[in-house]
Design a protein around this motif. Structure first.
Motif, PDB file in Angstrom:
ATOM      1  N   SER A  61       0.795  -1.233   0.000  1.00  0.00           N
ATOM      2  CA  SER A  61       0.000   0.000   0.000  1.00  0.00           C
ATOM      3  C   SER A  61       0.824   1.277   0.000  1.00  0.00           C
ATOM      4  O   SER A  61       0.269   2.359   0.201  1.00  0.00           O
ATOM      5  N   SER A  64       1.402   3.695   3.683  1.00  0.00           N
ATOM      6  CA  SER A  64       0.085   3.688   4.312  1.00  0.00           C
ATOM      7  C   SER A  64       0.230   3.415   5.800  1.00  0.00           C
ATOM      8  O   SER A  64       0.834   2.406   6.206  1.00  0.00           O
ATOM      9  N   LEU A  65      -0.317   4.288   6.612  1.00  0.00           N
ATOM     10  CA  LEU A  65      -0.225   4.157   8.059  1.00  0.00           C
ATOM     11  C   LEU A  65      -0.843   2.857   8.550  1.00  0.00           C
ATOM     12  O   LEU A  65      -0.239   2.114   9.328  1.00  0.00           O
ATOM     13  N   VAL A  66      -2.038   2.539   8.071  1.00  0.00           N
ATOM     14  CA  VAL A  66      -2.749   1.352   8.552  1.00  0.00           C
ATOM     15  C   VAL A  66      -2.027   0.080   8.139  1.00  0.00           C
ATOM     16  O   VAL A  66      -1.789  -0.823   8.961  1.00  0.00           O
ATOM     17  N   ALA A  67      -1.647  -0.016   6.866  1.00  0.00           N
ATOM     18  CA  ALA A  67      -1.005  -1.232   6.367  1.00  0.00           C
ATOM     19  C   ALA A  67       0.333  -1.484   7.060  1.00  0.00           C
ATOM     20  O   ALA A  67       0.624  -2.609   7.498  1.00  0.00           O
ATOM     21  N   GLY A  69       1.321  -0.287   9.961  1.00  0.00           N
ATOM     22  CA  GLY A  69       1.112  -0.538  11.379  1.00  0.00           C
ATOM     23  C   GLY A  69       0.657  -1.961  11.657  1.00  0.00           C
ATOM     24  O   GLY A  69       1.182  -2.636  12.549  1.00  0.00           O
ATOM     25  N   ILE A  70      -0.310  -2.446  10.887  1.00  0.00           N
ATOM     26  CA  ILE A  70      -0.792  -3.826  11.065  1.00  0.00           C
ATOM     27  C   ILE A  70       0.324  -4.813  10.769  1.00  0.00           C
ATOM     28  O   ILE A  70       0.538  -5.795  11.508  1.00  0.00           O
ATOM     29  N   PRO A 136      -3.740  11.259  11.147  1.00  0.00           N
ATOM     30  CA  PRO A 136      -3.974   9.829  11.392  1.00  0.00           C
ATOM     31  C   PRO A 136      -2.880   9.191  12.249  1.00  0.00           C
ATOM     32  O   PRO A 136      -3.174   8.386  13.140  1.00  0.00           O
ATOM     33  N   SER A 137      -1.618   9.542  11.994  1.00  0.00           N
ATOM     34  CA  SER A 137      -0.526   8.997  12.813  1.00  0.00           C
ATOM     35  C   SER A 137      -0.660   9.458  14.258  1.00  0.00           C
ATOM     36  O   SER A 137      -0.440   8.681  15.200  1.00  0.00           O
ATOM     37  N   LEU A 140      -3.360   7.498  15.965  1.00  0.00           N
ATOM     38  CA  LEU A 140      -2.924   6.131  16.264  1.00  0.00           C
ATOM     39  C   LEU A 140      -2.017   6.109  17.487  1.00  0.00           C
ATOM     40  O   LEU A 140      -2.201   5.282  18.397  1.00  0.00           O
ATOM     41  N   GLN A 197       6.145   4.689  13.692  1.00  0.00           N
ATOM     42  CA  GLN A 197       5.458   5.660  12.847  1.00  0.00           C
ATOM     43  C   GLN A 197       6.072   7.052  12.974  1.00  0.00           C
ATOM     44  O   GLN A 197       6.009   7.855  12.047  1.00  0.00           O
TER      45      GLN A 197
END
Length: 288
Positions: A61, A64-67, A69-70, A136-137, A140, A197
């Motif tokens: 991605s 991407s922060l979400v990708a 991070g997960i 967003p970061s 989180l 992050q």
């Protein structure tokens, strides 16, 4: 007001400061417990262990922060579980198994990032970009900090027992001991992902461990050490960001350098075992 001026005028400085404050409040208590459990280098190992997962998220991605991070959480927990299993079922000690897995993880993560990204992307992953923290970061990191503080409050007593007398906790309930250890590792990994992050994989463990190690020279009781570690983390965050603004230094390394400076000052003048204080105290005692 001169020191506060950058944070008043620039939104990116305020976001960076809030992110560092959140990490200082949540990661430094974990660093204190890592020290008590003699697992200081485990934090460093896990900070590198999140890199392959973050790199895979990056390949899928982009930034991407979400990708990322997960992926980092999955990779970090996988390394923690595998290291624990290897140390349990083989003669290899836990620290040695962590070292083996984290070195492989670091090499794999750098290779994966290099397959698609440029040197700039690699530097972003390894060293972070504190002044580029977006909303967003920030959300989180703040959410992870809030959940960490709540979880620490819930498991504080068994975590203290496990740090000072793990045999007693296992005698009371083996499953409780395993659950506390697992929850603690999950908190460490998630905070390292939050730090990743902001500060990158190579810097995030510095804000977790340096204030925690320095606090040992100021207070002897556990609550005092935790409070001191938080305070030192906040001081390092503010002074590091101020230095980065006025001296044109990279923000993440500047914060960690300030934390290292506080650590060395604590070694020298800390009231609980500081070198200079112990020396002068010994001289005064001999004179008497």
């Amino acid at each position: 007001m001169t020191l506060l001026q950058p944070f008043i005028e620039f939104a990116f400085m305020r976001r960076a400061l809030v992110a560092c404050i959140a990490l200082s409040l949540s990661a430094t208590p974990l660093g204190v417990f890592l020290l008590l459990r003699r697992m200081s280098l485990v934090g460093d190992a896990l900070s590198h262990a999140v890199l392959p997962g973050a790199a895979i998220g990056y390949l899928i991605s982009g930034l991407s922060l979400v990708a990322m991070g997960i992926g980092g959480i999955i990779a970090g927990l996988s390394v923690a579980l595998l290291s624990g299993a290897v140390s349990r079922y083989t003669p290899l000690r836990e620290d040695a198994s962590f070292a083996g897995f984290y070195l492989g993880s670091l090499a794999l993560g750098v290779t994966l990032v290099s397959l698609r990204g440029s040197s700039v992307d690699l530097l972003h992953v390894l060293f972070g970009s504190l002044l580029a923290v977006d909303n967003p970061s920030l959300l989180l990191v703040s959410a992870i900090a809030s959940v960490t503080l709540l979880a620490l409050a819930l498991i504080y007593r068994p975590l203290v027992i496990d740090a000072f007398d793990p045999a007693f906790l296992r005698a009371q309930s083996r499953w409780a001991a395993l659950l506390v250890h697992a929850l603690f590792l999950i908190l460490v990994v998630t905070n390292l992902v939050a730090g990743f992050q902001v500060l990158g994989t190579l810097m995030c463990v510095g804000l977790m461990m340096l204030p925690a190690a320095a606090s040992r020279f100021w207070r002897k009781e556990l609550p005092g050490m935790v409070g001191t570690a938080m305070t030192l983390g906040l001081i390092a965050s503010f002074s590091g960001l101020s230095a980065s603004f006025y001296l044109a230094l990279p923000a993440g390394p500047a914060v960690v350098l300030c934390a290292a400076l506080l650590f060395f000052i604590s070694i020298l003048v800390g009231p609980c075992g500081g070198i200079l204080r112990a020396r002068f105290f010994t001289v005064d005692k001999e004179k008497r």
